[in-house]
Motif scaffolding. Structure first.
Motif, PDB file in Angstrom:
ATOM      1  N   LYS A  29       0.809  -1.224   0.000  1.00 22.47           N
ATOM      2  CA  LYS A  29       0.000   0.000   0.000  1.00 22.47           C
ATOM      3  C   LYS A  29       0.843   1.276   0.000  1.00 22.47           C
ATOM      4  O   LYS A  29       0.391   2.312   0.443  1.00 22.47           O
ATOM      5  N   ARG A  30       2.088   1.158  -0.399  1.00 23.22           N
ATOM      6  CA  ARG A  30       2.919   2.355  -0.534  1.00 23.22           C
ATOM      7  C   ARG A  30       3.527   2.384  -1.920  1.00 23.22           C
ATOM      8  O   ARG A  30       3.759   1.331  -2.534  1.00 23.22           O
ATOM      9  N   LEU A  31       3.775   3.571  -2.371  1.00 25.03           N
ATOM     10  CA  LEU A  31       4.377   3.717  -3.692  1.00 25.03           C
ATOM     11  C   LEU A  31       5.852   4.123  -3.565  1.00 25.03           C
ATOM     12  O   LEU A  31       6.278   4.548  -2.503  1.00 25.03           O
TER      13      LEU A  31
ATOM     14  N   TYR B  17       6.571   7.478 -10.441  1.00 24.28           N
ATOM     15  CA  TYR B  17       6.328   6.630  -9.267  1.00 24.28           C
ATOM     16  C   TYR B  17       5.856   5.252  -9.709  1.00 24.28           C
ATOM     17  O   TYR B  17       5.301   5.078 -10.791  1.00 24.28           O
TER      18      TYR B  17
ATOM     19  N   LYS C 193       3.467   2.166  -8.318  1.00 27.07           N
ATOM     20  CA  LYS C 193       2.487   1.808  -7.291  1.00 27.07           C
ATOM     21  C   LYS C 193       2.889   0.507  -6.618  1.00 27.07           C
ATOM     22  O   LYS C 193       3.395  -0.410  -7.267  1.00 27.07           O
TER      23      LYS C 193
ATOM     24  N   LYS D  66      -1.835  -3.469  -3.453  1.00 24.66           N
ATOM     25  CA  LYS D  66      -2.939  -2.836  -2.706  1.00 24.66           C
ATOM     26  C   LYS D  66      -3.076  -3.387  -1.291  1.00 24.66           C
ATOM     27  O   LYS D  66      -3.787  -2.822  -0.472  1.00 24.66           O
TER      28      LYS D  66
ATOM     29  N   VAL E  32       1.754  13.898   2.813  1.00 25.78           N
ATOM     30  CA  VAL E  32       0.700  14.247   1.848  1.00 25.78           C
ATOM     31  C   VAL E  32      -0.679  14.339   2.495  1.00 25.78           C
ATOM     32  O   VAL E  32      -1.548  15.043   2.005  1.00 25.78           O
ATOM     33  N   ASP E  33      -0.861  13.617   3.594  1.00 24.04           N
ATOM     34  CA  ASP E  33      -2.179  13.630   4.239  1.00 24.04           C
ATOM     35  C   ASP E  33      -2.364  14.790   5.211  1.00 24.04           C
ATOM     36  O   ASP E  33      -3.453  14.999   5.751  1.00 24.04           O
TER      37      ASP E  33
ATOM     38  N   ARG F 255      -8.727  22.190   6.232  1.00 18.33           N
ATOM     39  CA  ARG F 255      -8.800  20.734   6.301  1.00 18.33           C
ATOM     40  C   ARG F 255      -8.522  20.082   4.940  1.00 18.33           C
ATOM     41  O   ARG F 255      -8.997  18.974   4.671  1.00 18.33           O
TER      42      ARG F 255
ATOM     43  N   LYS G 225      -5.903  18.322   2.545  1.00 17.61           N
ATOM     44  CA  LYS G 225      -4.593  17.688   2.694  1.00 17.61           C
ATOM     45  C   LYS G 225      -3.626  18.155   1.608  1.00 17.61           C
ATOM     46  O   LYS G 225      -4.053  18.703   0.576  1.00 17.61           O
TER      47      LYS G 225
ATOM     48  N   MET H  73      -0.941  14.156  -3.058  1.00 14.23           N
ATOM     49  CA  MET H  73       0.165  13.517  -3.762  1.00 14.23           C
ATOM     50  C   MET H  73       0.610  14.328  -4.981  1.00 14.23           C
ATOM     51  O   MET H  73       1.806  14.472  -5.234  1.00 14.23           O
ATOM     52  N   THR H  74      -0.349  14.889  -5.716  1.00 10.08           N
ATOM     53  CA  THR H  74      -0.001  15.625  -6.942  1.00 10.08           C
ATOM     54  C   THR H  74       0.946  16.778  -6.626  1.00 10.08           C
ATOM     55  O   THR H  74       1.980  16.958  -7.276  1.00 10.08           O
TER      56      THR H  74
ATOM     57  N   LEU I 278       4.387  15.512  -5.582  1.00  9.04           N
ATOM     58  CA  LEU I 278       5.234  15.101  -6.707  1.00  9.04           C
ATOM     59  C   LEU I 278       5.826  16.324  -7.415  1.00  9.04           C
ATOM     60  O   LEU I 278       7.001  16.341  -7.777  1.00  9.04           O
TER      61      LEU I 278
ATOM     62  N   ARG J 200      -1.080  15.689  11.827  1.00 12.19           N
ATOM     63  CA  ARG J 200      -2.091  14.645  11.751  1.00 12.19           C
ATOM     64  C   ARG J 200      -1.499  13.255  12.009  1.00 12.19           C
ATOM     65  O   ARG J 200      -2.126  12.411  12.616  1.00 12.19           O
ATOM     66  N   ASP J 201      -0.324  13.053  11.520  1.00 11.63           N
ATOM     67  CA  ASP J 201       0.244  11.699  11.606  1.00 11.63           C
ATOM     68  C   ASP J 201       1.776  11.800  11.668  1.00 11.63           C
ATOM     69  O   ASP J 201       2.334  12.883  11.481  1.00 11.63           O
TER      70      ASP J 201
END
Lengths: 128, 541
Positions: free
Chosen positions: B425-427, B440, B442, B445, B483-484, B490, B492, B495-496, B499, B531-532
């Motif tokens: 689940k990481r790119l 990138y 992918k 999943k 990215v999040d 609010r 985020k 990703m675009t 990059l 957030r994380d």
């Protein structure tokens, strides 16, 4: 059967989405941000509602619209569970139509949704 | 207070009684005096009347009266012509002098009136007029015409007042008494007036009775009023006392409450102290945990020796659920055969994430170093399997897991590098310097041991992706923390945008890239909370 309405909530850090499930016409929507620590607690009433909805009228038609600005990893787990319940409904004769709106340029979410489609085998229309 | 009031009450009570008693005695005494005064006045009046009559008689040198059985010639009267005979009328007259007249009036009074007279002298001409012992004593005491004496004489049968006043020698007296040797102004004798006391005593005792009744009533009224007043004031006092004691009680209660408040305040303070203490302990414990986590994280020096790189590592809390891992394997001639580098993002953050990161780190090391598994896809499969076993997920239905970006880097000829990437689940993002492109790959999943994992067979398959990179190309491994991150709206970072950012900074020094990323992150985050956990690693080949 009662409608299910849960207001969108934002408390300084976490966020829960708006839940609006209509029992009469089967039009349901989840919208907003799902950034929740305890997703099981939050989504449990939604699961219960869906189970009751399909058990009362197995051949019901449900139109679900999903519109997230963001959902965290644990929310995505809950979404999987939710979609599997819908899948189960279709197997028992219900008609389910899902529209998933994805924020522009969020291809991560898009990828995720595509994964979900392939995983669940549900027909999901992606809208941008 | 109460005793003083009591004492005051008794003093007033006693004083009132004393006043009444004194007044009673005084009134009784006055009544007695009044009686005596009355008797005296009356007796004196009688005395004066007799004296006047006698003076009248004496002035005339005696008067002649008819001789009757009862009025015989006075044998003690030694005067010429004592008897007169009026032959024409056939009447015999005798001379009556004042003494004889007085005696006759007295005798008349004795039968007609209750008041009696007695004329007497220390030297009487008529022996029957001799003074009694009492009269003689009284006569001896008289000095001037106004003198008198009054005595109350109590007998068995009858009580009397006896009054006596002196008779002084006047001119008219000398006609008879000169021969006895009297001169004008001498005390010749006296007349006693005896009055029965009954009427006076009756009046007196009636008055005394009235006085007694009046005083008793006054006393009683006074005492009753006093007692009533006392009771009333006692009642008021009691009410006041009750109110006072109520107030006292309330005050006491307030004190107790205040004490309780103080106690609970103290308790709160103590608890707060304890919580602070605990918080400090937990904080220091977590800080210590971070030092352990830091120790377990790969040494920057070793990575630096292998690559030009930057590591942006920002735990949300002190300890992190994101971690990175680096491992080198060597061939027999001790040359580096391959470099493994991974960035993982465990579910949860803080302590729970940190626990997961420890498990992840140790499992990755074990799989690569001990089991010598070198295919990234296989490493992830094993990692997934081992975490499931470690966390007993089959029994406990846990969904704790991690997203992993894992790369194996092998040097090829002509400064080229073969990168084998497997992603849970990481790119993997990389910069192609020649084409000046950010690209990138992918990942799969499936996440490691976590959400979104749906498998029918036991083993979870991951995919190896191979790319050949040139010198100067850059690999970017990251968690989703950057990215999040949401901004104040609010939204985020996304990703675009991420990059694009990486493309823009790809020609910069690695340390500078780190700086730019950090600044960009802070600008985006603004006042929002992190957030994380965040982990971004850049490696320039």
């Amino acid at each position: 059967m009662d409608n299910l309405l849960i207001k969108e909530e934002e408390n300084n850090f976490f966020c829960s989405p708006k839940i609006d499930f209509n029992a009469a016409n089967g039009e349901c929507s989840i919208s907003g941000e799902s950034f929740i620590e305890n997703t099981v607690e939050f989504y449990c009433p939604v699961f219960e509602w869906i189970k009751n909805f399909f058990s009362e009228t197995p051949d019901a038609t449900m139109k679900l619209s999903l519109d997230f600005s963001y959902y965290n990893t644990s929310s995505s787990k809950a979404l999987y569970d939710l979609l599997f319940l819908l899948k189960k409904g279709t197997e028992n004769g219900a008609t389910v139509k899902i529209i998933w709106k994805i924020p522009e340029d969020d291809f991560e979410m898009e990828d995720d949704v595509i994964d979900i489609i392939s995983e669940t085998g549900l027909n999901i229309d992606i809208v941008y | 207070m109460k005793k003083q009031k009591q004492l005051f009450f008794y003093v007033v009570l006693f004083s009132w009684t004393a006043i009444i008693v004194v007044s009673y005695l005084w009134n009784i005494n006055t009544t007695k005096k009044n009686t005596v005064g009355l008797v005296t006045t009356q007796s004196a009046a009688f005395f004066e009347e007799i004296e006047t009559t006698r003076l009248w008689n004496a002035k005339h040198g005696g008067v002649y009266v008819k001789i009757t059985d009862k009025t015989q010639p006075n044998e003690y009267l030694d005067v010429p012509n004592r008897e007169l005979f009026i032959d024409s009328l056939g009447v015999a007259l005798t001379k009556v002098n004042p003494a004889f007249m007085t005696r006759q009036i007295a005798e008349l009074a004795k039968t007609n009136s209750k008041i009696q007279y007695h004329i007497t002298s220390l030297k009487p001409i008529r022996p029957a007029n001799k003074a009694t012992e009492w009269e003689a004593k009284a006569l001896g005491n008289f000095k001037k015409p106004t003198d008198y004496t009054l005595e109350f004489i109590e007998n068995d049968s009858i009580s009397v007042y006896r009054y006596m006043a002196p008779l002084f020698v006047k001119k008219g007296c000398l006609k008879c008494h000169e021969k006895q040797g009297y001169k004008e102004g001498d005390i010749r004798g006296g007349i006693s007036v005896t009055t029965p006391a009954v009427a006076f005593l009756e009046a007196e005792s009636l008055q005394k009775f009235n006085i007694l009744v009046f005083h008793i009533i006054s006393l009683l009224v006074g005492l009753v009023s006093l007692i009533l007043f006392k009771n009333y004031s006692q009642k008021n006092y009691n009410i006041l006392t009750n109110k006072n004691s109520e107030l006292e009680q309330q005050k006491e209660e307030i004190n107790v409450q205040a004490e309780r408040l103080l106690e609970s305040n103290t308790e709160l303070y103590e608890k707060n102290e304890y919580i602070n203490f605990q918080s400090e302990q937990i904080k220091s414990s977590i800080k210590y945990a971070y030092t352990i986590q830091e120790a377990i994280l790969p040494s920057k020096k070793i990575i630096d020796r292998a690559f030009e790189n930057f590591i942006l590592f920002k735990p949300k809390d002190v300890v992190s659920g994101d971690f990175y891992w680096f491992k080198q394997i060597f061939n027999e001639s001790k040359e580096v055969e391959a470099n493994f580098i991974a960035v993982a993002d465990c579910t949860g953050h803080g302590v729970s994430g940190a626990f997961m990161s420890m498990i992840g780190t140790s499992l990755l090391s074990e799989i690569v170093t001990e089991r010598k598994i070198y295919f990234p896809s296989e490493i992830l499969s094993l990692l997934d399997e081992n975490i499931r076993i470690s966390l007993k997920q089959e029994e406990k239905k846990g969904t704790d897991g991690m997203d992993v970006c894992l790369c194996k880097l092998e040097k090829l000829e002509a400064d080229r590098t073969k990168v084998t990437f497997a992603g849970a689940k990481r790119l993997l993002i990389y910069f192609d310097k020649n084409k000046n492109e950010i690209k990138y790959i992918k990942g799969d999943k499936n996440s490691i041991a976590g959400a979104g994992l749906r498998t029918k067979s036991g083993k979870v398959e991951f995919t190896d992706n191979e790319i050949i990179l040139n010198k100067g190309d850059i690999l970017y491994l990251s968690s989703d923390g950057f990215v999040d991150q949401n901004n104040s709206e609010r939204k985020k970072y996304g990703m675009t945008k991420f990059l694009k950012l990486l493309k823009n900074i790809s020609d910069k020094e690695m340390s500078e890239q780190n700086q730019i990323l950090e600044t960009e992150y802070k600008n985006h985050k603004g006042q929002e909370e992190q957030r994380d956990d965040i982990a971004v690693i850049g490696i320039r080949l």
